[in-house]
Design a protein around this motif. Structure first.
Motif, PDB file in Angstrom:
ATOM      1  N   GLY A 539       1.827   7.200  25.554  1.00  0.00           N
ATOM      2  CA  GLY A 539       0.845   7.957  24.914  1.00  0.00           C
ATOM      3  C   GLY A 539       1.021   9.461  25.645  1.00  0.00           C
ATOM      4  O   GLY A 539       0.999   9.614  26.682  1.00  0.00           O
ATOM      5  N   LEU A 540       1.118  10.413  24.714  1.00  0.00           N
ATOM      6  CA  LEU A 540       0.990  11.846  24.946  1.00  0.00           C
ATOM      7  C   LEU A 540       0.040  12.508  24.324  1.00  0.00           C
ATOM      8  O   LEU A 540      -0.814  12.009  23.504  1.00  0.00           O
ATOM      9  N   LYS A 541      -0.119  13.645  24.737  1.00  0.00           N
ATOM     10  CA  LYS A 541      -1.378  14.653  24.335  1.00  0.00           C
ATOM     11  C   LYS A 541      -0.935  15.359  22.841  1.00  0.00           C
ATOM     12  O   LYS A 541      -1.636  15.468  22.059  1.00  0.00           O
ATOM     13  N   GLY A 542       0.268  15.497  22.519  1.00  0.00           N
ATOM     14  CA  GLY A 542       0.668  16.084  21.306  1.00  0.00           C
ATOM     15  C   GLY A 542       1.986  15.663  20.768  1.00  0.00           C
ATOM     16  O   GLY A 542       2.882  15.179  21.434  1.00  0.00           O
ATOM     17  N   TYR A 543       1.900  15.290  19.560  1.00  0.00           N
ATOM     18  CA  TYR A 543       3.053  14.704  18.781  1.00  0.00           C
ATOM     19  C   TYR A 543       3.493  15.534  17.480  1.00  0.00           C
ATOM     20  O   TYR A 543       2.663  16.128  16.697  1.00  0.00           O
ATOM     21  N   VAL A 544       5.059  15.795  17.337  1.00  0.00           N
ATOM     22  CA  VAL A 544       5.412  16.182  15.914  1.00  0.00           C
ATOM     23  C   VAL A 544       6.056  14.985  15.509  1.00  0.00           C
ATOM     24  O   VAL A 544       7.205  14.674  16.137  1.00  0.00           O
ATOM     25  N   VAL A 545       5.940  14.588  14.287  1.00  0.00           N
ATOM     26  CA  VAL A 545       6.248  13.466  13.694  1.00  0.00           C
ATOM     27  C   VAL A 545       6.921  13.818  12.599  1.00  0.00           C
ATOM     28  O   VAL A 545       6.381  14.155  11.508  1.00  0.00           O
ATOM     29  N   LEU A 546       8.464  13.544  12.134  1.00  0.00           N
ATOM     30  CA  LEU A 546       9.209  13.912  10.963  1.00  0.00           C
ATOM     31  C   LEU A 546       9.735  12.833  10.548  1.00  0.00           C
ATOM     32  O   LEU A 546      10.514  11.844  10.722  1.00  0.00           O
ATOM     33  N   HIS A 547       9.074  12.641   9.006  1.00  0.00           N
ATOM     34  CA  HIS A 547       9.879  11.704   8.091  1.00  0.00           C
ATOM     35  C   HIS A 547       9.493  10.340   8.758  1.00  0.00           C
ATOM     36  O   HIS A 547       9.440   9.397   7.652  1.00  0.00           O
ATOM     37  N   ALA A 548       8.890   9.852   9.767  1.00  0.00           N
ATOM     38  CA  ALA A 548       8.513   8.643  10.243  1.00  0.00           C
ATOM     39  C   ALA A 548       7.421   8.347   9.721  1.00  0.00           C
ATOM     40  O   ALA A 548       6.306   8.852   9.618  1.00  0.00           O
ATOM     41  N   GLU A 549       7.301   6.693   9.388  1.00  0.00           N
ATOM     42  CA  GLU A 549       5.882   6.080   9.262  1.00  0.00           C
ATOM     43  C   GLU A 549       5.815   5.043  10.214  1.00  0.00           C
ATOM     44  O   GLU A 549       6.166   4.228  10.267  1.00  0.00           O
ATOM     45  N   PRO A 550       5.026   5.550  11.468  1.00  0.00           N
ATOM     46  CA  PRO A 550       5.243   4.897  12.690  1.00  0.00           C
ATOM     47  C   PRO A 550       4.774   3.433  12.619  1.00  0.00           C
ATOM     48  O   PRO A 550       5.067   2.563  13.454  1.00  0.00           O
ATOM     49  N   ALA A 551       3.650   3.454  11.969  1.00  0.00           N
ATOM     50  CA  ALA A 551       3.073   2.036  11.699  1.00  0.00           C
ATOM     51  C   ALA A 551       3.956   1.066  11.397  1.00  0.00           C
ATOM     52  O   ALA A 551       4.248  -0.423  11.897  1.00  0.00           O
ATOM     53  N   PHE A 552       5.070   1.105  10.640  1.00  0.00           N
ATOM     54  CA  PHE A 552       6.106   0.383  10.073  1.00  0.00           C
ATOM     55  C   PHE A 552       7.449   0.725  10.452  1.00  0.00           C
ATOM     56  O   PHE A 552       8.553  -0.311  10.601  1.00  0.00           O
ATOM     57  N   ASP A 553       7.909   1.837  11.023  1.00  0.00           N
ATOM     58  CA  ASP A 553       9.130   2.153  11.555  1.00  0.00           C
ATOM     59  C   ASP A 553       9.100   1.917  12.774  1.00  0.00           C
ATOM     60  O   ASP A 553      10.407   1.836  13.346  1.00  0.00           O
ATOM     61  N   SER A 554       8.213   2.038  13.678  1.00  0.00           N
ATOM     62  CA  SER A 554       8.415   1.535  15.039  1.00  0.00           C
ATOM     63  C   SER A 554       8.401   0.162  15.443  1.00  0.00           C
ATOM     64  O   SER A 554       7.941  -0.561  14.606  1.00  0.00           O
ATOM     65  N   ASP A 555       9.143  -0.129  16.299  1.00  0.00           N
ATOM     66  CA  ASP A 555       9.081  -1.568  17.032  1.00  0.00           C
ATOM     67  C   ASP A 555       7.736  -2.211  17.173  1.00  0.00           C
ATOM     68  O   ASP A 555       7.440  -3.259  16.883  1.00  0.00           O
ATOM     69  N   HIS A 556       6.759  -1.068  17.855  1.00  0.00           N
ATOM     70  CA  HIS A 556       5.623  -1.707  18.201  1.00  0.00           C
ATOM     71  C   HIS A 556       4.436  -0.921  17.118  1.00  0.00           C
ATOM     72  O   HIS A 556       3.986   0.087  17.815  1.00  0.00           O
ATOM     73  N   GLY A 557       4.283  -1.073  15.843  1.00  0.00           N
ATOM     74  CA  GLY A 557       3.400  -0.064  14.966  1.00  0.00           C
ATOM     75  C   GLY A 557       1.991  -0.083  15.479  1.00  0.00           C
ATOM     76  O   GLY A 557       1.554   1.113  15.427  1.00  0.00           O
ATOM     77  N   ALA A 558       1.290  -0.971  15.560  1.00  0.00           N
ATOM     78  CA  ALA A 558       0.021  -0.729  15.889  1.00  0.00           C
ATOM     79  C   ALA A 558      -0.247  -0.107  17.307  1.00  0.00           C
ATOM     80  O   ALA A 558      -1.053   0.760  17.316  1.00  0.00           O
TER      81      ALA A 558
END
Length: 775
Positions: A539-558
Motif C-alpha cells: 500500500g502506497l499513498k499515491g498511484y499512477v495506473v496506465l492501461h491496467a485493470e488491477p482487479a483482473f490484471d493483478s495476481d491478487h485483484g481484491a
C-alpha cells in the motif's frame, strides 16, 4: 530439381512440387478455389484445370506433379474451355444474392465468374437449399447454399487448428459442410476459416451487415494481446473500427491471427468506454471536466503525496499491452518525481526474479528458429490459450518429427502429439525440473548436481529426459504460469541448468504484446524500487495506473483494489470507466492501440511500430502525449518529444539484441512444496486484458464460461464430492461459491480455478493453499 515449361516460360522447382507451385514461381495466376499454400491439396474444385501436352485431358494444376520436360498451357483454348465448364457447374446451385452478401467485393467466386462465367445460365431447375448451421458467436453460417465445397475450412481445422470441428456430410449434390452434431466451432484460431472461405458461406458474425468491403479503409497495426505481435489489417468506416483481419508476414504470424486478435475490436465502443476526463469530488461523485483541469488535479494530487509522505510513497503501474513509448514516459515521469516504484508486470509474484535475471528475458531465438526446433520442453504454460499462434507453429513442427514435452499443472490437450508429460501441483514444478535433470544426468553418465543429490526421478521425469535426447535444436521454454510463480527465480534457475545439460537454449514465452518492450523501456524497478505486486500489497499513498485493470490484471485483484482505494491519491490512465471508477480520484481517457501510434517488441525482440488506425473516441488522447504533458506541468526535464517516434528512438536506437539475455544468476535448488490442496489458476484466453474482457462475442464463447472448481477423480473422491456439486472454496484471503467439475487433466492435490473473473476475485492470489467443502 525438375525443369518444365509453363506458357512458354522455363522454370525449375523442387522435386515433388505441383504445377501450381511452378506457375506461382513464375508469377502466373491459375484460377483456383480449393488450393491454399498452407493447406494440403484436395483438388476438389477443379477450377485450376490446365492443358498438359501429351495428356489426354485437362489436368488440375494443384494436384499434378511437375516432371522434367513437361509443357503446360494455363490459358490455351483447351484450358480456358475446361475452366469455363467448371465455373458453369459451380454456379448451378449458387444463389444470386451478391447484393446482400458480406463477401461481395472480395469474393473469389465473384471475381472469377467475371472472367470464366457466362452471361446467362443454362440451368433451369430449382436450386438446392442448404439450411444454416450453428457455429457459435464468432462465425456466421447463415447462408450455406453459397458453399462450393472447397473444404478449405475442414482442412484448416484438421491441419492448422489441430481439431476437426467441421466436416462434410452426404455425397454429390447433397453434400453439406457442417459442424460436429451441431456444436459451435470453439478453436482459438477459428476465425481464419472466414478468411479462407472463397465465397460468402462463412462470414464474421460480429461484422455481419455492418458495411460493404469497398467502404472500408485498410490500415496496418500490431496485436497487443500476446507475445507474437501478430500483424493486423484494421478496417475502418468513418470513425469506427469494423473489422480486423491478418496482414501476411511469414516471419511472424504467417497468414493467421487468433480469434482474440480478430474480435477484440468489438470491445472498443462499449457503453463502458471512457470518453472524457473525470474527477471525483469530495462527496465521491464523478464529474466530467476539461483536460486542463483534470491534469492540474493530477499534478496537485501527486505533489501533495510527495510533500506529505515523500516521493517513495508514489508508485506507477503499467500493463504489458502498453506501448514502448507509453512505458518509457511512465518510467521517466516516476523517476523524475523521485520514485523508483514502477512496474508493468502485475502477475509477478517473486521479487527475486529481477535479481536472478539481470538481462531482458525473451524467446531466446527467432520465431523462425522456434518453428525448426526438434526437441522442446514447455514448463508452466497453458500453451494454446496463452500463445495460440506459437502453439500452431509447434503443431506444424510436430508433424515433421519434433518431440514436445510438458511440465505443467493441468494437462490441457495442445492438439498435437505429446512425447512426455509430468503434471504436478504448482509448488511441485521446481522439483519436477530437478527430477528431469537427475534422470538426464543418470542416463548420460553425467554428475548429478549436489543440490539434487536426494532427488529420485519419477517415471514421467525419465520419459521427459528421454524425449530431449538426440536433438540438434533443443529448447526449454518457461510459460506464463512459471514466471508468475512465487518460486519463479528457482524455476528459472533449474530450467537453465536443465537446458545447459541437454545442450539446449532457455526461452521465455512472455505474456502480452510488449513484455520485452517493457523491460527495454525501463518500466521495472531498479535501485531498490518495489514491484507492482509489492506496491499493491504494502500500500502506497499515491498511484499512477496506465492501461491496467488491477482487479483482473493483478495476481491478487481484491487486495490491489483495496490498496488503491486506501491511497491518498490515485490517477488512472484508462480507456474504460469501470476499470478504475471504484478506486481512482482522476480518470484520464487514453487511446487503445487502434487510436494511437506506438511500438511493441515481441518475444523474439522484433520491433514493430504502428500508427493509429481510427479517429479518437470522444476526448480520448494518446497516453504518451498525456504523460509528456504531465512531465511538462511538473516542470521536469526530458519531456520535450513531439512525436512517438522520438520517444521510441531514445530507447530502441541500437543494441537491442545485446540487452536480451535469459542468463539466470540465481542458484538451483528444491522447492518448498505444499502439504494441502493447491490452486491452479489459468488466465482464460478471453480474459487476458481490459479490451478483450469487453468484447461481447468473445465473452459468449465456451472459453469464457463461468469459472468452476475443476479437479481430477482422485481429488474429487478424496473430498467426498461428485461432479456438479456446489462447493465453497476458501483461501487465506477469502472464499468463493463454485461448482465442482471433474477434469482429468488437473494434477493430483490441485484445484483448477480460473482467475480474472469477478466470481473468483475473493480468493486472492493465483497460488497458495485452499480448502474445499460441500456448500
Amino acid at each position: 530439381m525438375v525443369e518444365l515449361t509453363i506458357d512458354g516460360n522455363k522454370v525449375e522447382v523442387p522435386e515433388g512440387s505441383m504445377v501450381m507451385h511452378a506457375a506461382h514461381k513464375l508469377g502466373l495466376y491459375v484460377p483456383h478455389f480449393c488450393y491454399h499454400k498452407k493447406l494440403s491439396i484436395a483438388a476438389n474444385c477443379r477450377m485450376c484445370l490446365v492443358e498438359v501436352e501429351k495428356a489426354p485431358k485437362a489436368m488440375p494444376a494443384c494436384a499434378t506433379p511437375a516432371t522434367n520436360g513437361m509443357v503446360v498451357h494455363t490459358c490455351s483454348e483447351k484450358a480456358v474451355a475446361a475452366q469455363k465448364s467448371v465455373m458453369e457447374f459451380l454456379l448451378i446451385n449458387h444463389p444470386l444474392d451478391c447484393p446482400v452478401c458480406d463477401q461481395g467485393g472480395e469474393c473469389q467466386l465473384q471475381d472469377l465468374a467475371v472472367g470464366y462465367g457466362e452471361s446467362a445460365s443454362r440451368y433451369k431447375e430449382e436450386k438446392r437449399v442448404v439450411f444454416h448451421k450453428p457455429m457459435g458467436p464468432l462465425i456466421s453460417a447463415e447462408e450455406m447454399p453459397r458453399c462450393i465445397h472447397c473444404t478449405r475450412c475442414v482442412r484448416f481445422g484438421q491441419e492448422i487448428g489441430g481439431i476437426m470441428e467441421l466436416g462434410m456430410l452426404h455425397r454429390g449434390e447433397h453434400s453439406e459442410i457442417t459442424s460436429f452434431v451441431g456444436r459451435a466451432v470453439e478453436s482459438e484460431l477459428s476465425g481464419n476459416m472466414i478468411d479462407l472461405c472463397p465465397v460468402g458461406a462463412l462470414t464474421s458474425k460480429p461484422f455481419r451487415f455492418e458495411a460493404r468491403t469497398w467502404e472500408l479503409a485498410r490500415r496496418r497495426s500490431v496485436s497487443p494481446h500476446d507475445s507474437l505481435g501478430a500483424n493486423l489489417v484494421v478496417q475502418v468506416k468513418g470513425d469506427r473500427v469494423l473489422r480486423v483481419v491478418p496482414f501476411e508476414n511469414e516471419e511472424v504470424n504467417e497468414c493467421w491471427i487468433s480469434d482474440r486478435d480478430r474480435f477484440s475490436y468489438t470491445g472498443l465502443y462499449t457503453e463502458d468506454r471512457l470518453a472524457h476526463p473525470m474527477v471525483r469530488d469530495a462527496s465521491g461523485q464523478w464529474h466530467e471536466t476539461s483536460w486542463s483541469d483534470a491534469l492540474q488535479a493530477v499534478v496537485r494530487g501527486l505533489n501533495q503525496v510527495r510533500e506529505e509522505h515523500g516521493a517513495e510513497q508514489l508508485g506507477a503501474i503499467g500493463a504489458h499491452t502498453a506501448t514502448v513509448e507509453e512505458l518509457t514516459l511512465l518510467a521517466r515521469l516516476t523517476r523524475s518525481l523521485g520514485s523508483d516504484n514502477v512496474d508493468f508486470r502485475l502477475r509477478c509474484n517473486d521479487p527475486a526474479l529481477d535479481s536472478a535475471l539481470p538481462g531482458v528475458p525473451w524467446l531466446g531465438m527467432s520465431i523462425e528458429e522456434f518453428s525448426r526446433l526438434d526437441r522442446v520442453l514447455v514448463i508452466g504454460s497453458f500453451l494454446r490459450k496463452d500463445q495460440p499462434l506459437l502453439a500452431q507453429r509447434l503443431r506444424q513442427a510436430a508433424k515433421h518429427g519434433t518431440r514436445i514435452a510438458f511440465i505443467d499443472s493441468a494437462a490441457d490437450d495442445p492438439l498435437f502429439p505429446v512425447a512426455a508429460r509430468q503434471t504436478v501441483a504448482p509448488a511441485g514444478i521446481p522439483n519436477a525440473l530437478a527430477q528431469v535433470l537427475v534422470a538426464w544426468a543418470k542416463a548420460n553418465q553425467q554428475e548429478v548436481p549436489e543440490a539434487f543429490a536426494s532427488v529420485q526421478p519419477s517415471e514421467q521425469a525419465g520419459q521427459i529426459a528421454a524425449s530431449l535426447a538426440g536433438g540438434e535444436r533443443v529448447a526449454v521454454m518457461l510459460g506464463n504460469m512459471a514466471v508468475s510463480s512465487p518460486e519463479a527465480a528457482l524455476i528459472a534457475a533449474n530450467a537453465q541448468a536443465l537446458a545447459q545439460a541437454v545442450g539446449g537454449r532457455l526461452g521465455f514465452l512472455t505474456p502480452g504484446g510488449n513484455t520485452v518492450g517493457g523491460y527495454l523501456a525501463g518500466a521495472v524497478p531498479q535501485a531498490g524500487g518495489l514491484t507492482a505486486e509489492q506496491m499493491l500489497r504494502q500500500g502506497l499513498k499515491g498511484y499512477v495506473v496506465l492501461h491496467a485493470e488491477p482487479a483482473f490484471d493483478s495476481d491478487h485483484g481484491a487486495q490491489a483494489v483495496q490498496s488503491l482505494k486506501n491511497a491518498q491519491f490515485a490517477v488512472a490512465l484508462t480507456s474504460f470507466h469501470s476499470a478504475a471508477a471504484e478506486w481512482a480520484d482522476v480518470m484520464l481517457p487514453i487511446a487503445p492501440f487502434t487510436e494511437t501510434s506506438g511500438t511493441f517488441v515481441n518475444a523474439e525482440g522484433r520491433t514493430q511500430s504502428f500508427k493509429g488506425t481510427a479517429a479518437p473516441y470522444g476526448d480520448t488522447r494518446p497516453a504518451w502525449k498525456v504523460l509528456r504533458v504531465l512531465g511538462n506541468l511538473f516542470q521536469l526535464a526530458g519531456f520535450d518529444d513531439e512525436t512517438s517516434e522520438t520517444v521510441r528512438d531514445t530507447v530502441l536506437v541500437d543494441g537491442i539484441q545485446e540487452r536480451l539475455s535469459n542468463q539466470v544468476t540465481g542458484p538451483i535448488g528444491l522447492g518448498q512444496g505444499a502439504q494441502g490442496l493447491q490452486r491452479v489458476a489459468d488466465v482464460p484466453i478471453y480474459r487476458s486484458d481490459a479490451l478483450v474482457r469487453r468484447a461481447e462475442p468473445l465473452q459468449q464463447t465456451a472459453a469464457s464460461r463461468a469459472p468452476t472448481a475443476r479437479m481430477n477423480a482422485a481429488t474429487l473422491q478424496g473430498l467426498g464430492l461428485h461432479d456438479g456439486d456446489a462447493v465453497r472454496v476458501r483461501s487465506a484471503h477469502g472464499e468463493a461459491a463454485l461448482k465442482a467439475e471433474l477434469d482429468p487433466a488437473v494434477a493430483d492435490g490441485a484445484l483448477r480455478i480460473s482467475t480474472a473473473f469477478a466470481e473468483t476475485l475473493p480468493l486472492g492470489s493465483s497460488f497458495g493453499e485452499i480448502t474445499v467443502e460441500r456448500a
